[in-house]
Write an enzyme that holds these catalytic residues in place. Sequence first.
Site, PDB file in Angstrom:
ATOM      1  N   ASP A 172       0.861  -1.179   0.000  1.00  0.00           N
ATOM      2  CA  ASP A 172       0.000   0.000   0.000  1.00  0.00           C
ATOM      3  C   ASP A 172       0.900   1.232   0.000  1.00  0.00           C
ATOM      4  OD1 ASP A 172      -1.966  -1.866   0.313  1.00  0.00           O
ATOM      5  OD2 ASP A 172      -2.752  -1.072   2.188  1.00  0.00           O
ATOM      6  N   HIS A 248       5.171  -7.256  -0.473  1.00  0.00           N
ATOM      7  CA  HIS A 248       5.075  -8.541  -1.157  1.00  0.00           C
ATOM      8  C   HIS A 248       5.883  -8.517  -2.447  1.00  0.00           C
ATOM      9  CE1 HIS A 248       1.388  -9.831   1.233  1.00  0.00           C
ATOM     10  NE2 HIS A 248       1.519  -8.552   1.545  1.00  0.00           N
ATOM     11  N   SER A 359       7.331   3.450   5.351  1.00  0.00           N
ATOM     12  CA  SER A 359       8.630   3.796   4.781  1.00  0.00           C
ATOM     13  C   SER A 359       8.502   3.881   3.264  1.00  0.00           C
ATOM     14  CB  SER A 359       9.701   2.791   5.187  1.00  0.00           C
ATOM     15  OG  SER A 359      10.973   3.303   4.898  1.00  0.00           O
TER      16      SER A 359
END
EC number: 4.1.1.65
Length: 390
Positions: A172, A248, A359
């Site tokens: 995200d 991911h 981050s």
Amino acid sequence: MWCLLHCENTTLSHFLQPIRKLPLRAFCTSARKVHTAPARSLFLLRPLPVLFVTGTGYAGYRQYERYRERELEKLGLEIPLKLAGPWEVALYKSVPTRLLSRAWGRLNQVELPHWLRRPVYSLYIWTFGVNMKEAAVEDLHHYRNLSEFFRRKLKPQARPVCGLHSVISPSDGKILNFGQVKNCEVEQVKGVTYSLESFLGPRTSTEDLPFPPATSCSSFRSQLVTREGNELYHCVIYLAPGDYHCFHSPTDWTVSHRRHFPGSLMSVNPGMARWIKELFCHNERVVLTGDWKHGFFSLTAVGATNVGSIRIYFDRDLHTNSPRYSKGSYNDFSFVTHANKEGIPMRKGEHLGEFNLGSTIVLIFEAPKDFNFKLKAGQKIRFGEALGSL
């Protein structure tokens, strides 16, 4: 003339009057006894208050600048570039952000009392707009500490992985920049660049790395672009504190090498990325490199303030923000061994790692010239959504 001397004497007497009231302290010399006032009483400006006032004023000024930038963004206007000077970068890097981040990490692991969990997490949810309906466990009492809450898993159906496009978003976040890499310079935000070689590190070893060393900018890029007709592309995704903190695999690829750069832990929010040139090269980061069906592929997890902890699930030897590593160094690890000559295979959408807080993820990869991004700069994106395809 007499009037002038009288005025001067009157003025001098008026100036000396407060000093005469100071307590006198005597000491002897070889010539005569001298009376002085305590030195500290004569200094009205003391270093600590001056530094505090100056620092507070500067911080307030920076907050005002960020407020103006947000207002310009809302109006759809271009934000003028104003890069930090060398002294400002040096001053920021002198702040012990690594130590503070380690302290923050330990605080996050302190188990909260059962009755305190809901108010603490609710405040965080309200502040950063967290959508707990997507969480695999919605009950706030389930999370024993802040670290568990930050690393919460999602429901399987919350992030469907796009099967139509070859590259998906690994996390995200917000798209800061994307496009072709030109002249070995990569844009962290529009108009602010960093060196590709500084970011990935020098090519010093041909034994462990999947690509040989380079001696110039053009040759460095040519070692990454291994197939004729391909181009080098990049994409920068900023994870805000309220975003899902796991990342991911963005495509089907094989990870053959890891390079860890201990470094600073400066903030990487869009405002700072617009202010500090080569911000990502200053900060601690973990560079994973390997190959996908079109050639070279890399994913870099960049640390930030309070995000010293970067975890790669299949790499147990990785320890980020550790005092045993000094800034300016790097350490390499090869996943290619005699028993495993290919590396670590990753499937698109497979769990790869996690941050302790928001981050940045940077993708740098080669692909044919007809590769197209399905993105707009500044847009919000979620893990599993399309980044681009052929």
